[in-house]
Design a protein around this motif. Structure first.
Motif, PDB file in Angstrom:
ATOM      1  N   TYR A   1       0.820  -1.209   0.000  1.00 30.41           N
ATOM      2  CA  TYR A   1       0.000   0.000   0.000  1.00 30.41           C
ATOM      3  C   TYR A   1       0.858   1.265   0.000  1.00 30.41           C
ATOM      4  N   GLU A   2       0.245   2.349  -0.485  1.00 32.28           N
ATOM      5  CA  GLU A   2       0.922   3.644  -0.543  1.00 32.28           C
ATOM      6  C   GLU A   2       0.373   4.611   0.503  1.00 32.28           C
ATOM      7  N   ALA A   3      -0.826   4.320   0.988  1.00 31.06           N
ATOM      8  CA  ALA A   3      -1.459   5.207   1.971  1.00 31.06           C
ATOM      9  C   ALA A   3      -2.296   4.384   2.943  1.00 31.06           C
TER      10      ALA A   3
ATOM     11  N   ARG B   1       1.723   7.513   3.101  1.00 34.13           N
ATOM     12  CA  ARG B   1       0.901   8.630   3.557  1.00 34.13           C
ATOM     13  C   ARG B   1      -0.101   8.124   4.584  1.00 34.13           C
TER      14      ARG B   1
ATOM     15  N   LEU C   1      -7.271   9.771  -4.936  1.00 30.05           N
ATOM     16  CA  LEU C   1      -6.864   8.532  -4.289  1.00 30.05           C
ATOM     17  C   LEU C   1      -7.123   7.295  -5.150  1.00 30.05           C
TER      18      LEU C   1
ATOM     19  N   LYS D   1      -5.836   6.383  -7.812  1.00 30.43           N
ATOM     20  CA  LYS D   1      -4.612   5.812  -8.367  1.00 30.43           C
ATOM     21  C   LYS D   1      -3.675   5.284  -7.284  1.00 30.43           C
ATOM     22  N   MET D   2      -3.996   5.546  -6.014  1.00 32.30           N
ATOM     23  CA  MET D   2      -3.152   5.086  -4.912  1.00 32.30           C
ATOM     24  C   MET D   2      -3.711   3.804  -4.314  1.00 32.30           C
ATOM     25  N   LYS D   3      -2.814   2.949  -3.825  1.00 34.81           N
ATOM     26  CA  LYS D   3      -3.237   1.751  -3.108  1.00 34.81           C
ATOM     27  C   LYS D   3      -3.453   2.144  -1.649  1.00 34.81           C
TER      28      LYS D   3
END
Length: 161
Positions: free
Chosen positions: A26-28, A55, A73, A75-77
């Motif tokens: 994950y990115e966030a 994040r 969001l 595009k973010m995992k």
């Protein structure tokens, strides 16, 4: 994109942050908790548990729902974490995505029964988990990715109401 929702009454701690990072990449992390959103000490502790480069947002349940539906969001995992089944249900009622639900940690307390080694549930908890399952959401029970997945329905059959 929400890649998984997790129930853990401790919300964010090292075990979650690091063991699940390897599994989910994950990115966030979005914490959805009305209580934590208003607790500066708890927020500071969670920020210290966040892996570098990830994040972190700590919001009320309604604000977290708005945040994860923000096109930025998509595009973010995102790893979405709540403290209890009621908050998970509230989110599923609002958001459009249907990520699987991981039940990871719910502490022992009066009126709760053992559901699995780290999960203790009340009748209200089970009611909300049943409603989530009825929405077609896949529910798994495990603390960390290295554990064998236990299906909610298999464990649920062992608990009488």
């Amino acid at each position: 994109m929400i890649i998984k929702m997790r129930i853990d009454d401790r919300l964010l701690h090292g075990q979650i942050a690091y063991s699940w990072r390897g599994e989910l990449n994950y990115e966030a992390i979005v914490i959805a908790s009305d209580e934590a959103a208003n607790d500066e000490i708890r927020k500071a502790a969670m920020k210290m548990s966040t892996p570098d480069g990830v994040r972190l947002a700590i919001r009320s349940v309604e604000e977290a729902a708005k945040l994860v539906m923000n096109p930025k969001l998509e595009k973010m995992k995102v790893f979405l974490i709540v403290a209890n089944p009621k908050d998970a249900y509230r989110l599923y009622e609002i958001i459009k995505e249907r990520p699987s639900l991981n039940v990871g940690g719910m502490a022992k307390a009066e009126g709760k029964v053992s559901f699995s080694p780290a999960v203790f549930t009340s009748k209200e908890d089970l009611s909300y988990l049943d409603k989530i399952e009825a929405m077609g959401i896949e529910i798994e029970v495990r603390q960390v990715p290295s554990e064998t997945v236990k299906k909610y329905q298999t464990l649920r059959k062992k608990i009488s109401d």
